[in-house]
Design an enzyme around this catalytic site. Structure first.
Site, PDB file in Angstrom:
ATOM      1  N   ASP A   1       2.215  -2.007  -4.486  1.00 48.72           N
ATOM      2  CA  ASP A   1       0.845  -1.474  -4.541  1.00 48.72           C
ATOM      3  C   ASP A   1       0.145  -2.062  -5.764  1.00 48.72           C
ATOM      4  OD1 ASP A   1      -1.486   0.335  -4.421  1.00 48.72           O
ATOM      5  OD2 ASP A   1      -0.266   1.528  -3.060  1.00 48.72           O
TER       6      ASP A   1
ATOM      7  N   GLY B   1      -0.098   5.255  -1.189  1.00 50.60           N
ATOM      8  CA  GLY B   1      -1.159   6.037  -0.575  1.00 50.60           C
ATOM      9  C   GLY B   1      -0.604   7.225   0.194  1.00 50.60           C
ATOM     10  N   GLN B   2      -1.491   7.825   1.001  1.00 51.97           N
ATOM     11  CA  GLN B   2      -1.113   9.049   1.713  1.00 51.97           C
ATOM     12  C   GLN B   2       0.101   8.831   2.620  1.00 51.97           C
ATOM     13  OE1 GLN B   2      -3.860  10.565   4.654  1.00 51.97           O
ATOM     14  NE2 GLN B   2      -3.024  12.645   4.530  1.00 51.97           N
TER      15      GLN B   2
ATOM     16  N   GLY C   1       0.868  -1.194   0.000  1.00 59.45           N
ATOM     17  CA  GLY C   1       0.000   0.000   0.000  1.00 59.45           C
ATOM     18  C   GLY C   1       0.889   1.223   0.000  1.00 59.45           C
TER      19      GLY C   1
ATOM     20  N   TYR D   1     -15.293   0.311   8.915  1.00 62.70           N
ATOM     21  CA  TYR D   1     -13.850   0.540   9.016  1.00 62.70           C
ATOM     22  C   TYR D   1     -13.370   0.345  10.464  1.00 62.70           C
ATOM     23  CZ  TYR D   1      -9.530   3.413   8.878  1.00 62.70           C
ATOM     24  OH  TYR D   1      -8.243   3.893   8.982  1.00 62.70           O
TER      25      TYR D   1
ATOM     26  N   ASP E   1      -1.666  -7.412  -5.248  1.00 67.95           N
ATOM     27  CA  ASP E   1      -2.950  -7.288  -4.568  1.00 67.95           C
ATOM     28  C   ASP E   1      -2.752  -8.066  -3.272  1.00 67.95           C
ATOM     29  OD1 ASP E   1      -5.470  -7.607  -3.515  1.00 67.95           O
ATOM     30  OD2 ASP E   1      -6.432  -7.852  -5.467  1.00 67.95           O
TER      31      ASP E   1
HETATM   32  P1  NAD Z   1      -4.532   5.380   1.300  1.00 70.91           P
HETATM   33  O1  NAD Z   1      -5.915   5.032   0.898  1.00 70.91           O
HETATM   34  O2  NAD Z   1      -4.014   6.725   0.971  1.00 70.91           O
HETATM   35  O3  NAD Z   1      -3.510   4.304   0.685  1.00 70.91           O
HETATM   36  C1  NAD Z   1      -3.764   2.928   0.704  1.00 70.91           C
HETATM   37  C2  NAD Z   1      -2.972   2.289  -0.413  1.00 70.91           C
HETATM   38  O4  NAD Z   1      -3.280   0.904  -0.402  1.00 70.91           O
HETATM   39  C3  NAD Z   1      -3.334   2.837  -1.807  1.00 70.91           C
HETATM   40  O5  NAD Z   1      -2.164   3.216  -2.501  1.00 70.91           O
HETATM   41  C4  NAD Z   1      -4.026   1.663  -2.478  1.00 70.91           C
HETATM   42  O6  NAD Z   1      -3.767   1.574  -3.875  1.00 70.91           O
HETATM   43  C5  NAD Z   1      -3.425   0.478  -1.733  1.00 70.91           C
HETATM   44  N1  NAD Z   1      -4.306  -0.682  -1.782  1.00 70.91           N
HETATM   45  C6  NAD Z   1      -5.649  -0.727  -1.627  1.00 70.91           C
HETATM   46  N2  NAD Z   1      -6.084  -1.993  -1.773  1.00 70.91           N
HETATM   47  C7  NAD Z   1      -4.995  -2.761  -2.011  1.00 70.91           C
HETATM   48  C8  NAD Z   1      -4.810  -4.131  -2.246  1.00 70.91           C
HETATM   49  N3  NAD Z   1      -5.849  -4.986  -2.303  1.00 70.91           N
HETATM   50  N4  NAD Z   1      -3.558  -4.579  -2.439  1.00 70.91           N
HETATM   51  C9  NAD Z   1      -2.509  -3.734  -2.413  1.00 70.91           C
HETATM   52  N5  NAD Z   1      -2.625  -2.420  -2.202  1.00 70.91           N
HETATM   53  C10 NAD Z   1      -3.859  -1.936  -2.008  1.00 70.91           C
HETATM   54  O7  NAD Z   1      -4.398   5.088   2.853  1.00 70.91           O
HETATM   55  P2  NAD Z   1      -3.394   5.754   3.897  1.00 70.91           P
HETATM   56  O8  NAD Z   1      -4.023   7.002   4.383  1.00 70.91           O
HETATM   57  O9  NAD Z   1      -2.021   5.786   3.358  1.00 70.91           O
HETATM   58  O10 NAD Z   1      -3.534   4.695   5.086  1.00 70.91           O
HETATM   59  C11 NAD Z   1      -2.649   3.622   5.246  1.00 70.91           C
HETATM   60  C12 NAD Z   1      -3.062   2.838   6.485  1.00 70.91           C
HETATM   61  O11 NAD Z   1      -3.101   3.717   7.619  1.00 70.91           O
HETATM   62  C13 NAD Z   1      -4.461   2.199   6.396  1.00 70.91           C
HETATM   63  O12 NAD Z   1      -4.453   0.989   7.108  1.00 70.91           O
HETATM   64  C14 NAD Z   1      -5.331   3.199   7.127  1.00 70.91           C
HETATM   65  O13 NAD Z   1      -6.477   2.593   7.663  1.00 70.91           O
HETATM   66  C15 NAD Z   1      -4.380   3.659   8.223  1.00 70.91           C
HETATM   67  N6  NAD Z   1      -4.765   4.969   8.777  1.00 70.91           N
HETATM   68  C16 NAD Z   1      -4.680   6.093   8.020  1.00 70.91           C
HETATM   69  C17 NAD Z   1      -5.059   7.311   8.564  1.00 70.91           C
HETATM   70  C18 NAD Z   1      -4.995   8.588   7.771  1.00 70.91           C
HETATM   71  O14 NAD Z   1      -5.461   9.639   8.263  1.00 70.91           O
HETATM   72  N7  NAD Z   1      -4.415   8.584   6.572  1.00 70.91           N
HETATM   73  C19 NAD Z   1      -5.514   7.376   9.886  1.00 70.91           C
HETATM   74  C20 NAD Z   1      -5.629   6.186  10.615  1.00 70.91           C
HETATM   75  C21 NAD Z   1      -5.206   4.977  10.060  1.00 70.91           C
HETATM   76  N1  SER Z   2      -8.178   9.332   8.813  1.00 67.92           N
HETATM   77  C1  SER Z   2      -8.828   8.073   8.826  1.00 67.92           C
HETATM   78  C2  SER Z   2     -10.187   8.166   8.225  1.00 67.92           C
HETATM   79  O1  SER Z   2     -10.759   9.230   8.270  1.00 67.92           O
HETATM   80  C3  SER Z   2      -8.950   7.576  10.257  1.00 67.92           C
HETATM   81  O2  SER Z   2      -8.558   6.262  10.306  1.00 67.92           O
HETATM   82  O3  SER Z   2     -10.678   7.184   7.748  1.00 67.92           O
END
Ligand code: NAD
Ligand code: SER
Length: 323
Positions: free
Chosen positions: A37, A14-15, A11, A144, A54
């Protein structure tokens, strides 16, 4: 993290992954960090090894781990809160089966250390909302949040049952200027900066007083790497640590932006994300993280807003020059 570690980030685009991979590659060298990814079409993270995966494909995961002799995994692939309310069954599969695949490959291949993030979404409407303790009522009302709470329990189970060295934090909403947020309830806190600079106006999908726990990305990356570098004996919580940075509402962040852009106007049109936000804490008590591994955030609202505006302004100016 040792110089000999080989790290797989699933992943990666992502962000969080975008910033985490860049940071890890800077520390360890580009070749030691494998970005994985669903696609690399955007060109993100292509300055080092990349693998299309995946995470639901356990065999492919085994293949990559074996090909690179991976020693640490950061598993970030997931659907986030807002997207998952629209695609609950798909989200459940990705978040749960994906986690199982990672936990199983880590156990079978003897991977040294695994990071998987949880979220403030593990809390729910009857959780105490201010200074939410590490151990308290957890009754998530979103798909979620349910997946994150179940994930926490499974992580602890794999630690207790199989000795897997898995570590986790409950990230608050994350804010950064290097990558876009991926479908969460806290995404407004990134979009607002882009729109404030572009249009001097922003329509927020949460109401003005919705206070939520948030964190600036440099703090989040530092916390993640600090936890992963902590000696195993000091990591006393194997579900997920509460983690706190800044708590603010849309009204607070708008007022902060106005100190830099006085003409900025915010309006409010709450949508389906409002009840999700209303079920989450307003602020978090992260004293166990502070006590066990010395966590301390560096960014407050003013420092974060100044840095966001400075960097997004620069990015927008560069993009305009390329037109
Ligand atoms: P995001 O959605 O920006 O990135 C997720 C990445 O996972 C994407 O690049 C997507 O292409 C990839 N992905 C999705 N399905 C996939 C699959 N089946 N196989 C391989 N890759 C796949 O998410 P993020 O913000 O970078 O978050 C990363 C983790 O941190 C997640 O577990 C999220 O729940 C957790 N999180 C994020 C936040 C936040 O504010 N960003 C807060 C709490 C927890
Ligand atoms: N920033 C995340 C969301 O809004 C919290 O896990 O889903």
């Amino acid at each position: 993290m040792k110089p000999s570690d080989t790290i797989l980030v699933i992943g990666s685009n992502g962000q969080i992954g975008t910033e985490l991979v860049a940071d890890l590659r800077q520390q360890l060298g580009e070749d030691r960090v494998i970005a994985a990814d669903l696609s690399f079409a955007s060109g993100v993270n292509t300055n080092g090894p990349t693998e299309i995966i995946d995470v639901l494909d356990g065999n492919r995961l085994q293949e990559i781990v074996s090909k690179y002799q991976v020693t640490q995994v950061f598993h970030l692939a997931a659907l986030l809160s807002a997207t998952m309310e629209k695609k609950p069954k798909l989200g459940w599969r990705i978040n749960m089966e994906g986690l199982f695949n990672v936990l199983d490959v880590a156990r079978e291949r003897g991977i040294g250390r695994v990071f998987w993030p949880s979220s403030i979404a593990v809390f729910g409407p009857t959780t105490p909302r201010d200074n939410t303790p590490q151990n308290t009522i957890m009754d998530p009302s979103t798909v979620y949040g349910i997946s994150k709470l179940a994930g926490e329990r499974w992580c602890e189970y794999y630690f207790l049952k199989y000795g897997l060295d898995i570590r986790s934090v409950r990230y608050p909403g994350l804010i950064g200027h290097k990558s876009e947020p991926g479908g969460g309830t806290t995404d407004y806190a990134v979009h607002i900066f882009h729109e404030a600079l572009r249009a001097h106006a922003y329509q927020c999908f949460l109401n003005e007083n919705t206070m939520l726990p948030m964190m600036y990305m440099p703090d989040a990356i530092r916390a993640t790497l600090k936890l992963m570098d902590t000696p195993a004996a000091n990591v006393k919580i194997r579900s997920a640590y509460n983690l706190a940075g800044i708590s603010f509402s849309p009204k607070d962040i708008a007022a902060e932006i106005k100190t830099h852009i006085p003409e900025f106007q915010i309006s409010y049109l709450p949508d389906f994300r409002q009840p999700i936000a209303d079920s989450w804490p307003r602020s978090i008590d992260d004293s166990p993280a502070k006590a066990d591994w010395g966590w301390m955030p560096e960014y407050d609202l003013a420092k974060m807003a100044q840095d966001m505006l400075h960097n997004i302004k620069k990015k927008q100016a560069e993009a305009a020059l390329q037109l």
